[in-house]
Write an enzyme that holds these catalytic residues in place. Structure first.
Site, mmCIF file in Angstrom:
data_model
loop_
_atom_site.group_PDB
_atom_site.id
_atom_site.type_symbol
_atom_site.label_atom_id
_atom_site.label_comp_id
_atom_site.label_asym_id
_atom_site.label_seq_id
_atom_site.Cartn_x
_atom_site.Cartn_y
_atom_site.Cartn_z
ATOM 1 N N PRO A 77 -0.350 -0.741 -6.980
ATOM 2 C CG PRO A 77 0.115 0.437 -8.950
ATOM 3 C CD PRO A 77 0.034 0.755 -7.281
ATOM 4 C CB CYS A 78 -0.171 -6.315 -7.932
ATOM 5 S SG CYS A 78 -1.420 -6.017 -6.460
#
Length: 412
Positions: A77-78
């Site tokens: 996840p960013c």
């Protein structure tokens, strides 16, 4: 023939998957939280084993079953690192980067590939990055970071991705980052056939859309429907004759007029992301769901380029050269190497000529967002000691578990 197996975590809808397949890797497993993205993976590759759920939950899959695969890869996840967000890093319940790095010692792949947003390359995370390099070195891997531009690999989009590659010491000397090689199409060139598919005369539009696209933003479940990004991106799209306030169901019809220009369809957005006749893929679900899958992906041509470089290293086909991991943060390194309280004076010397007390305090405050740092007040000034890393690396009692379950419906 040797089969080069890959385990892909946080696989998304298949951008990295397809690129790695093009590079010669065979999927042993793909793990993905989002059911819609998992459906897309299974639609395109029915023979793959796709596990659905939290990748860090032992009930989802057993990493021990994949010990010794050729490659462990993922697009974790960013949001913990994105410039547009709060950059919570190690204290964000969505942060799986450190956990994925730790997983390397359990799976013991020949190589590791993790990609994320440009924000992870910023000074805010210099200590975090150094900790990642240190951890991998302790496992016997040589790791490097590189900021790659999708447009350097034929993708008609300004999409920087920060990529980590680590290899066992026996393979690392043969690795070289892929060189930019393709001149990307402009938006008009890339989308002309799709824009004119229903008979709309797209010639003038294509001539006007002569630039590379801004970064496609996939959006999140938290922030609602699909559009092509923040205000600055919308202005850039408008200058190319594209209405960025939403995504269309179909290409424009003959004679149709627009105040700004037509909206893009999901197929057009996929083309901007690098899917094409060379990289064919089908997306499942409704329009907004498809858009999120496409917009959050790692462009397949970029994944293929990095994957091919890793494959060359695993086959020892590259030009052998010694690789020395880079150091990122002098303050973090001094705290790490000392292992005890360090005086302000010593840290100022370590920081170099440009380091003054105010800048040192700022750097310490940034490090405290990802690390536990003890402060000792003395008559000669503060002293600091590095005492722990806050990130989730698999701890049973970590706050990540509670927050993840609480916010699971909004995580994408």
């Amino acid at each position: 023939m040797t089969s080069y197996k890959v385990v892909e975590i946080c696989a998304g809808a298949g951008g990295q998957s397809l690129g790695l397949e093009k590079a010669g890797f065979d999927h042993a497993l793909a793990v993905e939280l989002d059911n819609n993205a998992a459906n897309t993976l299974e639609e395109n590759r029915p023979s793959w084993i796709v596990k659905r759920g939290d990748v860090a939950n032992p009930e989802t899959w057993n990493p021990d079953e994949y010990h010794g695969v050729s490659l462990l890869a993922g697009g974790v996840p960013c949001p913990p690192f994105t410039i547009a967000g709060k950059q919570l890093g190690a204290t964000d319940e969505r942060d799986l980067f450190a956990w994925a790095v730790g997983l390397t010692d359990r799976v013991r792949p020949d190589a590791l590939l993790l990609e994320n947003v440009r924000g992870l390359s910023m000074p805010r995370f210099s200590g975090y990055r150094q900790h990642v390099l240190d951890t991998l070195a302790s496992f016997g891997y040589i790791a490097e970071w590189r900021l790659l531009q999708a447009s350097d690999f034929g993708v008609p989009q300004l999409r920087p991705r920060f990529v980590l590659v680590a290899l066992k010491e026996e393979f690392a000397p043969y690795f070289a980052w892929p060189e930019p090689k393709d001149t990307p199409l402009t938006v008009g060139e890339a989308l002309y056939d799709l824009m004119s598919a229903n008979g709309w005369d797209a010639r003038e539009w294509a001539r006007n859309a002569y630039k590379i696209a801004p970064t496609i933003v996939g959006g999140s479940k938290k922030h609602g429907g699909a559009d092509l990004g923040p205000t600055r991106a919308k202005r850039a799209w408008a200058a190319m004759g594209v209405d960025a306030l939403g995504v269309a169901n179909d290409a424009p019809l003959p004679g149709q007029k627009f105040e700004v220009g037509p909206k893009l369809t999901c197929d057009m957005v996929a083309r901007i992301q690098g899917w094409s006749a060379e990289y064919p893929w089908t997306f499942t679900g409704r329009k907004t769901t498809k858009y999120r899958q496409i917009g959050n992906a790692f462009p397949p041509p970029v994944a293929a380029a990095v994957g091919k470089s890793i494959m060359k290293a695993l086959k020892r086909e590259g030009i052998r050269s010694e690789r020395v991991p880079a150091d990122h943060d002098a303050i973090y390194l001094t705290l790490r190497d000392t292992g005890d309280f360090v005086s302000t004076a010593r840290l100022l010397r370590a920081g170099g000529r440009e380091m003054d007390p105010a800048e040192l305090e700022r750097r310490i405050s940034l490090l405290k967002r990802d690390f536990d740092i003890d402060t000792l007040e003395t008559t000669s000034g503060n002293q600091y000691k590095l005492s722990g890393f806050k990130a989730f690396v698999g701890q049973e009692g970590h706050v990540r578990h509670h927050l993840f379950q609480k916010n699971k419906s909004r995580i994408s």
